[in-house]
Design a protein around this motif. Sequence first.
Motif, mmCIF file in Angstrom:
data_model
loop_
_atom_site.group_PDB
_atom_site.id
_atom_site.type_symbol
_atom_site.label_atom_id
_atom_site.label_comp_id
_atom_site.label_asym_id
_atom_site.label_seq_id
_atom_site.Cartn_x
_atom_site.Cartn_y
_atom_site.Cartn_z
ATOM 1 N N VAL A 183 6.953 -1.074 -1.104
ATOM 2 C CA VAL A 183 7.825 0.087 -1.278
ATOM 3 C C VAL A 183 7.558 0.766 -2.613
ATOM 4 C CG1 VAL A 183 10.220 0.817 -1.609
ATOM 5 C CG2 VAL A 183 9.628 -0.743 0.269
ATOM 6 N N VAL A 184 7.489 -0.023 -3.669
ATOM 7 C CA VAL A 184 7.275 0.547 -5.004
ATOM 8 C C VAL A 184 5.940 1.289 -5.058
ATOM 9 C CG1 VAL A 184 6.890 -0.032 -7.433
ATOM 10 C CG2 VAL A 184 8.755 -1.121 -6.169
ATOM 11 N N GLU A 185 4.906 0.694 -4.499
ATOM 12 C CA GLU A 185 3.588 1.333 -4.517
ATOM 13 C C GLU A 185 3.622 2.670 -3.788
ATOM 14 O OE1 GLU A 185 -1.042 0.054 -3.728
ATOM 15 O OE2 GLU A 185 0.517 -0.858 -2.481
ATOM 16 N N GLN A 186 4.307 2.725 -2.645
ATOM 17 C CA GLN A 186 4.337 3.954 -1.868
ATOM 18 C C GLN A 186 5.214 5.024 -2.525
ATOM 19 O OE1 GLN A 186 5.231 3.079 2.239
ATOM 20 N NE2 GLN A 186 3.457 1.744 2.484
ATOM 21 N N VAL A 187 6.306 4.622 -3.143
ATOM 22 C CA VAL A 187 7.154 5.587 -3.848
ATOM 23 C C VAL A 187 6.393 6.184 -5.026
ATOM 24 C CG1 VAL A 187 9.237 5.860 -5.247
ATOM 25 C CG2 VAL A 187 9.329 4.524 -3.128
ATOM 26 N N VAL A 188 5.747 5.345 -5.804
ATOM 27 C CA VAL A 188 4.954 5.845 -6.935
ATOM 28 C C VAL A 188 3.874 6.806 -6.436
ATOM 29 C CG1 VAL A 188 3.305 5.206 -8.741
ATOM 30 C CG2 VAL A 188 5.407 3.886 -8.446
ATOM 31 N N ALA A 189 3.210 6.458 -5.341
ATOM 32 C CA ALA A 189 2.151 7.310 -4.800
ATOM 33 C C ALA A 189 2.702 8.671 -4.373
ATOM 34 C CB ALA A 189 1.484 6.619 -3.618
ATOM 35 N N ALA A 190 3.871 8.684 -3.745
ATOM 36 C CA ALA A 190 4.473 9.941 -3.295
ATOM 37 C C ALA A 190 4.835 10.836 -4.476
ATOM 38 C CB ALA A 190 5.707 9.658 -2.442
ATOM 39 N N LEU A 191 5.404 10.251 -5.510
ATOM 40 C CA LEU A 191 5.772 11.028 -6.688
ATOM 41 C C LEU A 191 4.536 11.492 -7.448
ATOM 42 C CD1 LEU A 191 8.787 8.907 -7.994
ATOM 43 C CD2 LEU A 191 8.868 11.093 -6.764
ATOM 44 N N ALA A 192 3.535 10.632 -7.532
ATOM 45 C CA ALA A 192 2.299 11.009 -8.219
ATOM 46 C C ALA A 192 1.628 12.186 -7.526
ATOM 47 C CB ALA A 192 1.354 9.815 -8.291
ATOM 48 N N GLN A 193 1.672 12.210 -6.194
ATOM 49 C CA GLN A 193 1.087 13.330 -5.457
ATOM 50 C C GLN A 193 1.834 14.620 -5.751
ATOM 51 O OE1 GLN A 193 -1.838 13.227 -3.517
ATOM 52 N NE2 GLN A 193 -1.537 15.412 -3.902
ATOM 53 N N ALA A 194 3.159 14.549 -5.838
ATOM 54 C CA ALA A 194 3.945 15.737 -6.177
ATOM 55 C C ALA A 194 3.561 16.252 -7.558
ATOM 56 C CB ALA A 194 5.432 15.418 -6.118
ATOM 57 N N VAL A 195 3.401 15.336 -8.505
ATOM 58 C CA VAL A 195 3.000 15.736 -9.856
ATOM 59 C C VAL A 195 1.629 16.404 -9.823
ATOM 60 C CG1 VAL A 195 2.402 14.894 -12.154
ATOM 61 C CG2 VAL A 195 4.411 13.969 -10.983
ATOM 62 N N ARG A 196 0.679 15.810 -9.105
ATOM 63 C CA ARG A 196 -0.660 16.404 -9.011
ATOM 64 C C ARG A 196 -0.613 17.791 -8.379
ATOM 65 N NH1 ARG A 196 -2.339 10.888 -8.139
ATOM 66 N NH2 ARG A 196 -1.848 11.039 -5.905
ATOM 67 N N ASP A 197 0.331 17.998 -7.461
ATOM 68 C CA ASP A 197 0.474 19.294 -6.796
ATOM 69 C C ASP A 197 1.250 20.305 -7.643
ATOM 70 O OD1 ASP A 197 -0.898 18.281 -4.627
ATOM 71 O OD2 ASP A 197 0.915 17.837 -3.464
ATOM 72 N N GLY A 198 1.701 19.890 -8.816
ATOM 73 C CA GLY A 198 2.444 20.782 -9.694
ATOM 74 C C GLY A 198 3.889 20.990 -9.303
ATOM 75 N N VAL A 199 4.444 20.079 -8.497
ATOM 76 C CA VAL A 199 5.834 20.192 -8.046
ATOM 77 C C VAL A 199 6.745 19.432 -9.008
ATOM 78 C CG1 VAL A 199 7.441 19.722 -6.159
ATOM 79 C CG2 VAL A 199 5.075 20.337 -5.649
ATOM 80 N N PRO A 200 7.753 20.091 -9.596
ATOM 81 C CA PRO A 200 8.658 19.380 -10.503
ATOM 82 C C PRO A 200 9.501 18.347 -9.767
ATOM 83 C CG PRO A 200 9.445 21.623 -10.119
ATOM 84 C CD PRO A 200 8.090 21.524 -9.479
ATOM 85 N N LEU A 201 9.757 17.227 -10.431
ATOM 86 C CA LEU A 201 10.600 16.179 -9.880
ATOM 87 C C LEU A 201 12.046 16.446 -10.275
ATOM 88 C CD1 LEU A 201 8.448 13.006 -10.730
ATOM 89 C CD2 LEU A 201 8.224 14.613 -8.811
ATOM 90 N N VAL A 202 12.920 16.524 -9.297
ATOM 91 C CA VAL A 202 14.348 16.729 -9.560
ATOM 92 C C VAL A 202 15.034 15.385 -9.412
ATOM 93 C CG1 VAL A 202 16.448 17.920 -8.861
ATOM 94 C CG2 VAL A 202 14.232 19.092 -8.710
ATOM 95 N N ILE A 203 15.597 14.881 -10.518
ATOM 96 C CA ILE A 203 16.157 13.533 -10.524
ATOM 97 C C ILE A 203 17.471 13.544 -11.291
ATOM 98 C CG2 ILE A 203 15.694 11.101 -10.970
ATOM 99 C CD1 ILE A 203 12.730 11.871 -11.379
ATOM 100 N N MET A 204 18.552 13.284 -10.610
ATOM 101 C CA MET A 204 19.853 13.157 -11.248
ATOM 102 C C MET A 204 19.871 11.870 -12.074
ATOM 103 S SD MET A 204 22.965 14.509 -11.407
ATOM 104 C CE MET A 204 24.637 13.982 -11.888
ATOM 105 N N ASN A 205 20.217 11.992 -13.371
ATOM 106 C CA ASN A 205 20.185 10.846 -14.284
ATOM 107 C C ASN A 205 18.788 10.216 -14.271
ATOM 108 O OD1 ASN A 205 22.976 11.055 -15.004
ATOM 109 N ND2 ASN A 205 23.505 10.033 -13.087
ATOM 110 N N ALA A 206 17.811 11.043 -14.582
ATOM 111 C CA ALA A 206 16.404 10.646 -14.466
ATOM 112 C C ALA A 206 16.078 9.379 -15.232
ATOM 113 C CB ALA A 206 15.508 11.789 -14.947
#
Length: 243
Positions: free
Chosen positions: A77-100
């Motif tokens: 799970v951790v590996e896949q979550v990190v991969a999904a977020l990393a792809q968003a970062v590479r795509d230039g999409v900001p991460l929206v995180i409440m209490n980041a």
Amino acid sequence: MTWHTGRLCGFDLETTGVDVETDRIVTACVVQCGGKHPTQSATWLADPGIEIPEGAAAVHGITTERARAEGRPAAEVVEQVVAALAQAVRDGVPLVIMNAAFDLTMLDREARRHGVQPLTEIAGDQLRVVDPSVLDRQYDRYRKGSRTLEALCAHYKVALDGAHSADADAIAACRVAWRLGRQYRQIGTATVEDLHGAQIKWAHDLAVDRADYFRRTPGKEQQAATVRTDWPLIPHQREGAEQ
């Protein structure tokens, strides 16, 4: 196009507790929405490998028994979550995180626990985070009442279906961020790079004010020492390093 009218990537965790150093991920959601494209959502249920306290289960609805029966291995799970977020970062999409600082630190410690490369090491200086909690406190500092996600949704007239489930909270955080961008011109017209940098300072200053409040409030003095000024993540300290 301003950042809040483009694509946003919401991220949220439900966990075994609130200690980022020792607690574990139970559920996670990464959702991409906005930018005139269909919403795409991925959710995970993990077997955290430890007991889920009754108090935590009462909040998010996942018991130890269910996590063990239905959850996937935590490392996967951790590996896949990190991969999904990393792809968003590479795509230039900001991460929206409440209490980041909570969610990103929790993910960071879980990644290190399971031998997964942490998101911050993958993203480097490309990481861009929008934290509705920081923005709301900065721009409406003296409003009385709760500042939870539920409270922000009520205040900014955002729908929240199924609070304290990772998928509902992730999409709601994106909706609140969008509202903040529309309501406050300084937020909406800022570049996401400038906004990220500003939030580092704002989160620090807000935390200092919170610690000062604890120090001068009878019965709360000891809580001042627990306030962290780091944002969007509490840096990892190597074992044996000076605290």
